[in-house]
Design a protein around this motif. Structure first.
Motif, PDB file in Angstrom:
ATOM      1  N   ARG A  55       0.835  -1.202   0.000  1.00 47.66           N
ATOM      2  CA  ARG A  55       0.000   0.000   0.000  1.00 47.66           C
ATOM      3  C   ARG A  55       0.863   1.243   0.000  1.00 47.66           C
ATOM      4  O   ARG A  55       1.764   1.371   0.814  1.00 47.66           O
ATOM      5  CB  ARG A  55      -0.899   0.028   1.250  1.00 47.66           C
ATOM      6  CG  ARG A  55      -2.258  -0.547   0.993  1.00 47.66           C
ATOM      7  CD  ARG A  55      -3.253  -0.155   2.078  1.00 47.66           C
ATOM      8  NE  ARG A  55      -4.556  -0.734   1.763  1.00 47.66           N
ATOM      9  CZ  ARG A  55      -5.609  -0.686   2.556  1.00 47.66           C
ATOM     10  NH1 ARG A  55      -5.518  -0.091   3.731  1.00 47.66           N
ATOM     11  NH2 ARG A  55      -6.748  -1.229   2.193  1.00 47.66           N
ATOM     12  N   SER A  91      -8.716  -6.306   2.980  1.00 47.98           N
ATOM     13  CA  SER A  91      -8.865  -7.407   2.036  1.00 47.98           C
ATOM     14  C   SER A  91      -7.472  -7.921   1.651  1.00 47.98           C
ATOM     15  O   SER A  91      -6.519  -7.156   1.559  1.00 47.98           O
ATOM     16  CB  SER A  91      -9.642  -6.936   0.806  1.00 47.98           C
ATOM     17  OG  SER A  91      -9.087  -5.744   0.298  1.00 47.98           O
ATOM     18  N   ASN A 104      -5.454  -8.695  -0.724  1.00 57.74           N
ATOM     19  CA  ASN A 104      -4.957  -8.548  -2.097  1.00 57.74           C
ATOM     20  C   ASN A 104      -3.876  -7.486  -2.108  1.00 57.74           C
ATOM     21  O   ASN A 104      -3.876  -6.584  -1.272  1.00 57.74           O
ATOM     22  CB  ASN A 104      -6.105  -8.108  -3.016  1.00 57.74           C
ATOM     23  CG  ASN A 104      -6.847  -6.910  -2.464  1.00 57.74           C
ATOM     24  OD1 ASN A 104      -7.663  -7.053  -1.559  1.00 57.74           O
ATOM     25  ND2 ASN A 104      -6.549  -5.727  -2.983  1.00 57.74           N
ATOM     26  N   SER A 155     -10.344  -7.589  -4.756  1.00 51.68           N
ATOM     27  CA  SER A 155     -10.460  -8.298  -3.486  1.00 51.68           C
ATOM     28  C   SER A 155     -10.628  -9.794  -3.728  1.00 51.68           C
ATOM     29  O   SER A 155     -11.341 -10.220  -4.636  1.00 51.68           O
ATOM     30  CB  SER A 155     -11.657  -7.768  -2.698  1.00 51.68           C
ATOM     31  OG  SER A 155     -11.421  -6.443  -2.294  1.00 51.68           O
ATOM     32  N   GLU A 192     -17.318  -6.457  -0.070  1.00 54.96           N
ATOM     33  CA  GLU A 192     -16.876  -6.040   1.258  1.00 54.96           C
ATOM     34  C   GLU A 192     -18.037  -5.575   2.129  1.00 54.96           C
ATOM     35  O   GLU A 192     -19.129  -5.289   1.645  1.00 54.96           O
ATOM     36  CB  GLU A 192     -15.852  -4.904   1.161  1.00 54.96           C
ATOM     37  CG  GLU A 192     -14.488  -5.352   0.671  1.00 54.96           C
ATOM     38  CD  GLU A 192     -14.285  -5.097  -0.804  1.00 54.96           C
ATOM     39  OE1 GLU A 192     -15.294  -4.990  -1.538  1.00 54.96           O
ATOM     40  OE2 GLU A 192     -13.116  -5.015  -1.209  1.00 54.96           O
TER      41      GLU A 192
END
Ligand code: TXA
Ligand code: MG
Length: 316
Positions: free
Chosen positions: A58, A144, A146, A152, A181
């Motif tokens: 991220r 999630s 991923n 996801s 989600e």
């Protein structure tokens, strides 16, 4: 990298016990929920949470959802309210996440909330997720499972395709039922819909007896302006500082002479884990803050993103 590769655990008592053990050691475990597979780490352990961001790649610290086993467990971390009670009674366990004010002495790593004073909490309905949370007996931060920017995952194969070798284990329990989600409802101020998801907006409004404020998809916490107003320290922040100027306090990285060090060893995971509490501590000095240069690789990119927001000119 995980030296022995990512372990495939089956969703039986042995696999669940092993997964809970990994979480206790600060390692990451992907697990099935009724919505999508989550990438779990101990929400009280800053380095574990930092490694979630690292595994996903991220580029910034978005706040994460803390998964807990019960309403009672949620109440340890957030300020409960009548509205929270009503939504929990109607939708928990299930695909609903509530954002509530953090309690004092909550023990949650500030990296989970990205420095905000609210926490997103959810009690999942999925049997394996519940068993894992019960066995671990603590809050599990789980976005999630991923890599950042990808879709996801709703099967263990999706998780492995994205994160193999970057996490300790995958607790495989077949495809997820909801595949979308959780719905996120903000209850720290006016009730608002922060993300549409597995529980319909109308159902939430019926239970609350009021309409929800609607935010555009993904705006609130990704808009830099919003982030600045939440994240900016009071004092000016100067980046890439080799040393102190004037009255500054220096936030160091690596072997430097400073007031507070994010990581003397120059370890980015440790630095990420320390970042928000360090900014709070230095902000409390009331002095301007200088920050050592931080390499822009891996978690350094997210740390620098956060620091640039802290250093950005203020609107007012
Ligand atoms: O279904 C789900 O919710 C899945 C499974 C694994 O439980 N988890 C999930 O997490 O989707 P993630 O990290 O991909 O999405 C969390 C969302 C982010 O959009 C984030 O901005 C929001 O929750 N969020 C978390 N904490 C927040 C807070 N304190 N205030 C507002 N939004 C928050
Ligand atoms: Mg996600």
């Amino acid at each position: 990298m995980i030296p022995n590769g990512t372990l495939d655990l089956s969703a039986d008592p042995g696999g669940i016990a092993q997964a809970a053990d990994f979480l206790r050691q600060g390692l990451l475990v992907a697990f099935a929920t009724e919505t999508v597979y989550g990438l779990g780490g101990d929400a009280r352990n800053g380095e574990a949470v930092a490694s979630i961001y690292a595994a996903k790649g991220r580029p910034s610290f978005n706040p994460l959802i803390a998964h807990v086993a019960s309403v009672g467990a949620a109440q340890r971390y957030v300020e409960w309210s009548d509205r929270a009670e009503a939504l929990a009674a109607a939708f928990w366990p299930g695909p609903l996440t509530m954002v509530l004010p953090l309690r004092d002495e909550h023990g949650i790593s500030p990296l989970v909330t990205a420095g905000l004073d609210t926490l997103a909490v959810r009690v999942p309905a999925h049997g394996t997720a519940r068993s894992l949370l019960a066995a671990f007996d603590g809050p599990v931060a789980a976005p999630s499972a991923n890599p950042s920017g990808q879709i996801s995952p709703t099967t263990a194969d999706h998780v492995r395709a994205g994160l193999d070798g970057r996490i300790a284990a995958i607790l495989d329990d077949g495809p997820c039922g909801v595949g979308l989600e959780s719905t996120i409802v903000g209850l720290a101020g006016e009730p608002s819909l922060l993300r549409p998801g597995g529980v319909a907006l109308e159902q939430v409004e019926t239970v609350l007896g009021t309409e929800l404020h609607i935010h555009q998809a993904g705006d609130l916490l990704t808009a830099p302006g919003q982030l600045q107003s939440h994240y900016a320290p009071d004092a000016p922040v100067r980046l890439n500082a080799e040393n102190r100027q004037g009255d500054e306090v220096l936030l160091g990285f690596g072997p430097v002479d400073c007031d507070l060090n994010l990581s003397e060893k120059g370890n980015l995971t440790e630095a990420a884990a320390n970042l928000f509490s360090a900014l709070h501590t230095l902000n409390a000095t009331g002095r301007p803050i200088a920050v050592s240069p931080i390499p822009d690789q891996g978690l350094g990119a997210a740390i620098n993103d956060r620091l640039r927001r802290a250093a950005a000119p203020r609107d007012s």
